[in-house]
Scaffold this active site. Sequence first.
Site, PDB file in Angstrom:
ATOM      1  N   LYS A  42     -15.007   3.745 -20.163  1.00 41.77           N
ATOM      2  CA  LYS A  42     -15.373   3.178 -18.779  1.00 41.77           C
ATOM      3  C   LYS A  42     -16.287   4.306 -17.996  1.00 41.77           C
ATOM      4  O   LYS A  42     -17.073   3.927 -17.332  1.00 41.77           O
ATOM      5  CB  LYS A  42     -13.793   2.909 -18.087  1.00 41.77           C
ATOM      6  CG  LYS A  42     -14.053   2.105 -16.969  1.00 41.77           C
ATOM      7  CD  LYS A  42     -12.618   2.132 -16.202  1.00 41.77           C
ATOM      8  CE  LYS A  42     -11.582   1.335 -16.642  1.00 41.77           C
ATOM      9  NZ  LYS A  42     -10.528   1.296 -15.757  1.00 41.77           N
ATOM     10  N   LEU A 249      -0.483 -21.269   1.765  1.00 45.43           N
ATOM     11  CA  LEU A 249       0.305 -22.564   1.974  1.00 45.43           C
ATOM     12  C   LEU A 249      -0.442 -23.694   1.078  1.00 45.43           C
ATOM     13  O   LEU A 249      -0.239 -24.644   1.339  1.00 45.43           O
ATOM     14  CB  LEU A 249       0.470 -23.161   3.195  1.00 45.43           C
ATOM     15  CG  LEU A 249       1.615 -22.350   4.211  1.00 45.43           C
ATOM     16  CD1 LEU A 249       1.420 -23.113   5.628  1.00 45.43           C
ATOM     17  CD2 LEU A 249       2.917 -22.363   3.661  1.00 45.43           C
ATOM     18  N   CYS A 259      -0.628  -8.316  -8.802  1.00 48.32           N
ATOM     19  CA  CYS A 259       0.202  -7.870  -7.759  1.00 48.32           C
ATOM     20  C   CYS A 259       1.572  -8.613  -7.766  1.00 48.32           C
ATOM     21  O   CYS A 259       2.677  -8.106  -7.812  1.00 48.32           O
ATOM     22  CB  CYS A 259      -0.552  -7.785  -6.631  1.00 48.32           C
ATOM     23  SG  CYS A 259      -1.745  -6.466  -6.678  1.00 48.32           S
ATOM     24  N   ARG A 326      -4.236 -11.250 -15.780  1.00 48.72           N
ATOM     25  CA  ARG A 326      -3.090 -10.761 -15.852  1.00 48.72           C
ATOM     26  C   ARG A 326      -2.084 -11.931 -15.187  1.00 48.72           C
ATOM     27  O   ARG A 326      -2.265 -12.316 -14.148  1.00 48.72           O
ATOM     28  CB  ARG A 326      -2.973  -9.588 -15.056  1.00 48.72           C
ATOM     29  CG  ARG A 326      -3.454  -8.283 -15.901  1.00 48.72           C
ATOM     30  CD  ARG A 326      -3.389  -7.073 -15.209  1.00 48.72           C
ATOM     31  NE  ARG A 326      -4.446  -7.126 -14.234  1.00 48.72           N
ATOM     32  CZ  ARG A 326      -4.575  -5.990 -13.377  1.00 48.72           C
ATOM     33  NH1 ARG A 326      -4.071  -4.635 -13.374  1.00 48.72           N
ATOM     34  NH2 ARG A 326      -5.692  -5.875 -12.727  1.00 48.72           N
TER      35      ARG A 326
END
Length: 439
Positions: A42, A249, A259, A326
């Site tokens: 990387k 919403l 997260c 993820r």
Amino acid sequence: MSANAEKPAIGVVGVGWVGLVTAACFAGLDHRVVAMDVDEGKVETLRSGGALPMHEPGLPEVVERNRERLRFTTEIAELLDGCRLLFCCVDTPPTYSGDADLSRVAAVVSQIPKGGWHALVMKSTVPAGTGAAILRQRPDLAYVSCPEFLKEGSAVHDFLEPDRVVIGAGPGAEWAADAVAEVYAPLDRELVRSDVASAEMIKLASNAFLATKISFINEIANVCEGVGADVTEVARGMGLDERIGPKFLHAGIGYGGSCFPKDVSALKMLAGNTGYHFQLLNSVIEVNELQKRRVISKLTKHLGSLVGKRIALLGLAFKPNTDDMREASSLVLSARLQGEGARVVAYDPVADSHAGDLLPSVDFALSAAAALEGADAVILVTEWPEFAELDWEEMAQRMANPLLVDGRNFLDPARLRRAGFSYEGIGRPSNGGPPQSDA
Ligand code: UDX
């Protein structure tokens, strides 16, 4: 400092999503930045100006524009020599128990020399209490908690225009907290100065609250289906109440990403470890899991058994404008579909390359049109803007059976029905059976 004085150099440890955005944006604020990662490949790619390791709109441009102030390295010594502020941006993935894995954070701490010249500024999301635990081991360390709230897909904008900057100072680290505030000063945003534990809690509580908001509207959607209401109208009406607000919403097939699932689980575990049973978060997690699976019954309502049926997935990433897979809802959904005996074919504008290893028995199509060819149903999983632009009349012709489950309530039901589709949204009035006219 005079207007022309050089700004202090900044060290960034961990060049993942948060770390690379942080490094590039601080360089854009005229700091020299030394960014370190243990991943040699990387670092080499970043040094040589190759393609960034993630898809994030606007980030390649920020990196390029500020390249002369950005240095990438695998050697922590290069940060320690000259950078007082060390922003810790390593990942803290969930362990099997649901606790956060802090081994990468511990490795960073262990490499900071004693003496108090450096300050560790924690941007990685860590359970409340992590700062205190680190300081018990290393009372000499100047420690600041500065959680990051950026969203993938709009990370550069979120970093440069945050709703607030939270800075929690450990004992004796006021100088470092002041220095962090100075770095953020050009952004001219609201600062929240606090102790370390409160700063840590602000991050976890914010993410858990947003996840709760999503699970709440998803449950409202499920009730809407029972009473014939439209959750998009309900959410609009609710969101106009300033105390509620319109954001987060949007009902759909559940939240994913690096997260929310992790932070909700970490907060639940944290509470449990202190002897408190966080009842609400159990439901938030369970609702999110069930939400991904409810799609199956929407399909079987129209198709009966899914054995041998060809089901197309449009979008795989956990949300648009990212290639991040993820905790993407597509992972659970495709496994469930295959569990029901369906053949799954998928198309995503950018996430295909990451998704291949995760979805070994899914067929990948090169376009949305190819994915829909001969399909018995299509599920819109990720609301990529290009899916709104498809010629849906033509798509209906390509399919063996024009049934669409809009997992993000992204498309216009009337338009889809005019195109010949049976349309099923999440919490919206549906066609019970074959296509209806709009009359
Ligand atoms: C989130 C937080 O928003 C950010 O502050 C934190 O720093 C990291 O976690 P991110 O995971 O990048 O950011 O994406 P976000 O846009 O918040 O979406 C998270 C998930 O919730 C996505 O899967 C999205 O599809 C879903 N979502 C979001 C909904 O299902 N409904 C909504 O109304 C909003």
